[in-house]
Each structure stands twice: as structure tokens, then as C-alpha cells.
Design an enzyme around this catalytic site. Structure first.
Site, PDB file in Angstrom:
ATOM      1  N   GLY A  29      32.906  44.156  35.922  1.00  0.00           N
ATOM      2  CA  GLY A  29      31.754  44.608  35.132  1.00  0.00           C
ATOM      3  C   GLY A  29      30.967  44.905  36.735  1.00  0.00           C
ATOM      4  O   GLY A  29      29.972  45.279  36.709  1.00  0.00           O
ATOM      5  N   CYS A 122      42.317  30.237  38.649  1.00  0.00           N
ATOM      6  CA  CYS A 122      41.977  31.537  37.788  1.00  0.00           C
ATOM      7  C   CYS A 122      42.831  32.781  38.478  1.00  0.00           C
ATOM      8  O   CYS A 122      43.527  33.379  37.739  1.00  0.00           O
ATOM      9  CB  CYS A 122      40.611  31.663  37.821  1.00  0.00           C
ATOM     10  SG  CYS A 122      40.231  33.229  36.757  1.00  0.00           S
ATOM     11  N   CYS A 220      31.991  30.172  37.121  1.00  0.00           N
ATOM     12  CA  CYS A 220      31.436  31.069  36.218  1.00  0.00           C
ATOM     13  C   CYS A 220      31.380  30.468  34.949  1.00  0.00           C
ATOM     14  O   CYS A 220      30.542  30.837  34.045  1.00  0.00           O
ATOM     15  CB  CYS A 220      32.427  32.142  35.827  1.00  0.00           C
ATOM     16  SG  CYS A 220      34.268  31.877  35.351  1.00  0.00           S
TER      17      CYS A 220
END
Length: 382
Positions: A29, A122, A220
Site C-alpha cells: 500500500g 518477517c 508494525c
């Protein structure tokens, strides 16, 4: 069988044969991944986008649905850009694996007295391994992300190489050191030779809704950077109070729990000692936090485990490198030595401050990533 970089798949239009390589781009995004889609299309690839749903905000104690990188607005921004560029957009739900492989590992590491970097996990367990697995299942030749890094290949050894991004202020090779040869062979980094300003200029020129969207900061899944609060409130981590001790093991005060401290910390100790004191070490077994002077923070070297080699198959003899022991650290000169059981001893040319167990150490020669691993702890003398 893995096709070589740049090889293509045939397709037919009006009985004529054409070739196009299919790429699945991870779209967060943000502006970087959006421009990655555009650039790959300009280079002739058949591109689709994929947004990875990593968690539900409620699961990590966040009530504001518009916060963090997994917000509905992020998905909509990615979909908006994909529609504008005329490419297919997927949403993959990886929340189960993200919780197990990233969030819970983060919590366990803090419980053990370490200071982890979950962005590396991640990339290791989600953004590359699982996304590549899904991409291959769907018939894609490559995956791509908006990371500032470059992939190359050594013509003499055939090994795939990881290099720094050309924009030194944005280089992200440090958090990519875990990439395997298989992953590097199937990964594209379209932004590797570009600057952030060039990317925003392209996004503005193409009218992307996220052209001026700010970059994500911090971890995050931790709201407002309150790691200890997240661990206690959301993950149920118990961190009992214990003793502050000095280098000799003498008790000099009481701490609030190991998760509230990290190596190098001076502020927030909760008490005064008549002189500046810094966190030197944390020991879970004794539930102690060792404090000392600023000078005692400096180490001659460190030991690194769980090493992933990229430029070489294995370290068989000492090698001169530069090394980063945390993301924000400048590279420093060192020599790395192979140890038994695959570990590496790092000897700095000059002593370095606040070597922190759980952080990553990444080894370089010029812009080339040699490899990297997890810091076990500092070495006081070589």
C-alpha cells in the site's frame, strides 16, 4: 525446474507466439511497492500485485483500524494502484503464520533477555518464503518487492548475490541477509538502483494516491513503540522484578523486569546511582540486569550464530569484512573467523558500543552482502 533470470514463458495471440515473464509483486500500500509494479510493467513483465494480511489489529491490541501496515486503507491503496495500472491484485491471509513465526518469536526472544529484530523474521518466514511458495503455485516466474537492494549473479561460481541499494540512505540489504539461493534466484528488486525522490516523482507523475504517503516506522505490530506494554498486555509475557547488579555481581538496585531494558540503555532505569549508568547485560537465569559505565559498553568482538551465507558457501578461513551489528549502525572494519558448530567470531578493528544479543550482524565487502546471523553476545577481549 527454475528458469534463469530473464527467461520467459510463451503465449499466443492470433496464432503468433509471444513471450512474457510473470511477476508477483508484494504490495504493502506504500509508494515503493506501487512504483515497483509500474517499473516492471515498463520493462515488459506481466505483473500482478499481492497484499499480505499479516494480522488483525484487534489481535495485537489495536482498536484503530486505520493504524499499522495491515489497515484497510493500505489494502485499498494497493488495490487502487493495481486498478490504475490494469493489473490483478490478490490479498493473501498470512496472519496465522505471522503470529507463530514473527510475533511469538519476538516475544520469546524478549523473554530470554534478547533484543530481536522482527522485520528480519518477517522477511525470512513470510514475505519471501511463503510469498514465493504461493507465487510458484500460481504459475509466476518471480516475486518482487519494493526493497532497496539488488540481486546479481557470480559468473564464476553461479551463486546469486545480494548487493546494497544504490541509495545508501535507504539501503535495506541488512534486513534481507536471510535470503536463500532459491529465493534470490526468483526475486526482483526494481528499486535497487533508484533514490526515494526518483520514486516519489514517478508516483506523482502517474497520479498514484499514495505518492506522498509516509514510510512506515518502527515495528508494525507494536503500537506507539511500547514493546514492554505489548508483551505484557497482548502476549501475556510475565517479567518479574529483579536485581540491578554491577560487573562484580553486587546488588545495586531493583529492576522492573527484563523486558523493560535493552543493552546500551541509560534513561528509564527508574532510579539514580550518583553517576550515569548503562545497561550492559541481561541474564534470564538470574533475572538480573547488569549496569556499568559508558566505557564498559565497548566490546572487542562478538559471537554470531545461525549464519546464512550468500556470497560464499561457507566460511573456511578468516576474512576481512565490514560489519553492521544493528540496522542503524554504520559499517565497521572487522575480521570474521569460523568456529565449530557453524558459529562465527567477529574481531572488530576498533571496539564497538552496545553489542546486543538477539540483533543481527551482517557482513559486507563493498556493496556485497557476504552473509549474516544472530548475535549471541559480545567478546570483551580477542
Amino acid at each position: 525446474m527454475i528458469r534463469g533470470r530473464g527467461e520467459t514463458l510463451p503465449f499466443y495471440v492470433n496464432r503468433r507466439i509471444y513471450y512474457m515473464t510473470k511477476v508477483l509483486v508484494g504490495m504493502s500500500g506504500g509508494v515503493d511497492s506501487s512504483v515497483s509494479v509500474y517499473l516492471l510493467q515498463q520493462q515488459g513483465y506481466e505483473v500482478s500485485g499481492a497484499t499480505l494480511k499479516l494480522f488483525d489489529n484487534e489481535d495485537i491490541g489495536i482498536l484503530d483500524k486505520e493504524k499499522t501496515c495491515c489497515s484497510l486503507s493500505d489494502v485499498q491503496d494497493a488495490r487502487n494502484v493495481a486498478m490504475k495500472l490494469g493489473c490483478r491484485h490478490y490479498v493473501f491471509n498470512y496472519s496465522q503464520w505471522f503470529m507463530e513465526d514473527v510475533v511469538k518469536r519476538f516475544a520469546r526472544s524478549y523473554e530470554e533477555g534478547q533484543t530481536p529484530n522482527p522485520c528480519i523474521d518477517c522477511n525470512r518466514y513470510i514475505k519471501f518464503s511463503r510469498m514465493l511458495e504461493r507465487a510458484k503455485f500460481l504459475g509466476f516466474d518471480y516475486i518482487a518487492t519494493g526493497h532497496y537492494a539488488q540481486v546479481d549473479r557470480d559468473p564464476s561460481t553461479g551463486r546469486y548475490l545480494l548487493r546494497k541499494g544504490a541509495d545508501s540512505s535507504k539501503d535495506q540489504s541488512y534486513v534481507l541477509y536471510t535470503l536463500t539461493q532459491e529465493e534470490l534466484s526468483r526475486t526482483l528488486f526494481p528499486l535497487g538502483k533508484m533514490t526515494k525522490q526518483e520514486i516519489r516523482t514517478i508516483a506523482e507523475g502517474e497520479g498514484f494516491v499514495n505518492a506522498q504517503k509516509r514510510d512506515s516506522q518502527d515495528i508494525c505490530f507494536v503500537q506507539d513503540g511500547d514493546y514492554a506494554g505489548f508483551l505484557e498486555r497482548v502476549m501475556g509475557v510475565s517479567s518479574p522484578t529483579g536485581d540491578f547488579v554491577d560487573r562484580a555481581g553486587r546488588k545495586i538496585g531493583r529492576h522492573r523486569g527484563l523486558i523493560h531494558y535493552t543493552v546500551g540503555q541509560r534513561k528509564g532505569l527508574g532510579q539514580t546511582f550518583g553517576k550515569p549508568m548503562y545497561v550492559l547485560d541481561k541474564k534470564k537465569a538470574e533475572n538480573t540486569v547488569t549496569l556499568g559505565s559508558h566505557e564498559e559498553l565497548f566490546s572487542a568482538g562478538m559471537v554470531v550464530s545461525e549464519v546464512n551465507w550468500i556470497a560464499i558457501e561457507a566460511l573456511k578461513e578468516p576474512m576481512e569484512v565490514t560489519v553492521k551489528a544493528r540496522y542503524s549502525m554504520k559499517e565497521v572494519a572487522a575480521v570474521i573467523y569460523p568456529l565449530e558448530n557453524g558459529q562465527v567470531r567477529v574481531a572488530f578493528d576498533e571496539k564497538q558500543r552496545a553489542i546486543t544479543p538477539g540483533q543481527a550482524a551482517v557482513f559486507y565487502q563493498g556493496d556485497l552482502v557476504i552473509g549474516g546471523g544472530t548475535i549471541i553476545g559480545p567478546v570483551s577481549e580477542q
